[in-house]
Enzyme design. Structure first.
Site, PDB file in Angstrom:
ATOM      1  N   HIS A   1       0.805  -1.370   0.111  1.00 55.28           N
ATOM      2  CA  HIS A   1      -0.056   0.015   0.082  1.00 55.28           C
ATOM      3  C   HIS A   1       0.930   1.417  -0.116  1.00 55.28           C
ATOM      4  O   HIS A   1       0.315   2.192   0.278  1.00 55.28           O
ATOM      5  CB  HIS A   1      -0.926  -0.019   1.095  1.00 55.28           C
ATOM      6  CG  HIS A   1      -2.073  -0.986   1.076  1.00 55.28           C
ATOM      7  ND1 HIS A   1      -2.728  -1.355   2.080  1.00 55.28           N
ATOM      8  CD2 HIS A   1      -2.267  -1.937   0.170  1.00 55.28           C
ATOM      9  CE1 HIS A   1      -3.639  -2.607   1.835  1.00 55.28           C
ATOM     10  NE2 HIS A   1      -3.234  -2.706   0.586  1.00 55.28           N
TER      11      HIS A   1
ATOM     12  N   CYS B   1      16.997  13.153 -12.110  1.00 53.61           N
ATOM     13  CA  CYS B   1      16.813  13.375 -13.528  1.00 53.61           C
ATOM     14  C   CYS B   1      16.058  14.593 -13.545  1.00 53.61           C
ATOM     15  O   CYS B   1      15.646  15.026 -14.703  1.00 53.61           O
ATOM     16  CB  CYS B   1      16.244  12.215 -13.934  1.00 53.61           C
ATOM     17  SG  CYS B   1      14.429  11.805 -13.520  1.00 53.61           S
TER      18      CYS B   1
END
Length: 196
Positions: A116, A155
């Site tokens: 979860h 990134c």
């Protein structure tokens, strides 16, 4: 109609018998995968969902669940699981919890499937790199909005929290790993059974 939130307790003798059975199963097993849910964190002050003081139980009565203020720490049970890993007894951990206590206790991310999500984990939407934080990463007000407003340090992609909300699918990578490791479990005893 029976109260389905009533907690059941074993007598000391029943508990000792179950502990002995569990110890024998552990001794006779060559690959152990532990599955945990909300109950493991209740002693840390985090409410469960369906117990007498659970989030959903109280919500149904128009009340709000009480949690202990402050930061939460891994419990003795969390640390026992770490001990099983360190001793070579634990192969993998599968958890439904989002509280991040298993990671904080010392379980490496490659040894846990968090079905979860994790309140302290962000994932880059571009490169997929995961970041463990010392704070709760969820910032969105809308249920299905997972953007945290932060950027990936690798990134520059948008970071998202990893929490799975109602109506959302479990993360396929985590679910597949949990299924794979659980299917590979076995015991050397023919009469092995689940100890509840």
């Amino acid at each position: 109609m029976a109260d389905d939130t009533a907690e059941m307790f074993d007598s000391p003798e029943e508990l000792q018998e179950k502990v002995s059975q569990l110890a024998e199963l552990v001794k006779g097993s060559s690959r152990i995968v532990v599955h945990t849910g909300a109950g493991i964190s209740t002693s840390a002050g985090i409410p469960d969902f369906r117990g007498p003081e659970g989030v959903w139980t109280l919500r149904a009565k128009g009340l709000k669940a009480k949690s202990r203020p402050g930061s939460y720490s891994p419990t003795l049970t969390h640390m026992m699981i770490v001990g099983m890993l360190e001793s070579g007894r634990l192969y993998h951990l599968v958890s439904q919890n989002t509280d991040g206590l298993h990671i904080r206790s010392g379980i490496p991310t490659d040894k846990i499937s968090e079905l979860h999500g994790n309140t302290n984990m962000e994932k880059c939407s571009k490169c997929g790199h995961r970041f463990i934080r010392s704070f709760r990463t969820r910032t969105a007000a809308k249920v299905h909005d997972h953007l945290t407003g932060r950027k990936c340090e690798r990134c520059g992609g948008a970071l998202k929290d990893t929490i799975v909300n109602f109506g959302e699918s479990l993360p396929s990578e985590q679910l597949s790993k949990a299924h794979e490791v659980s299917q590979g479990c076995h015991t050397n005893r023919d009469d092995a059974r689940m100890v509840e």
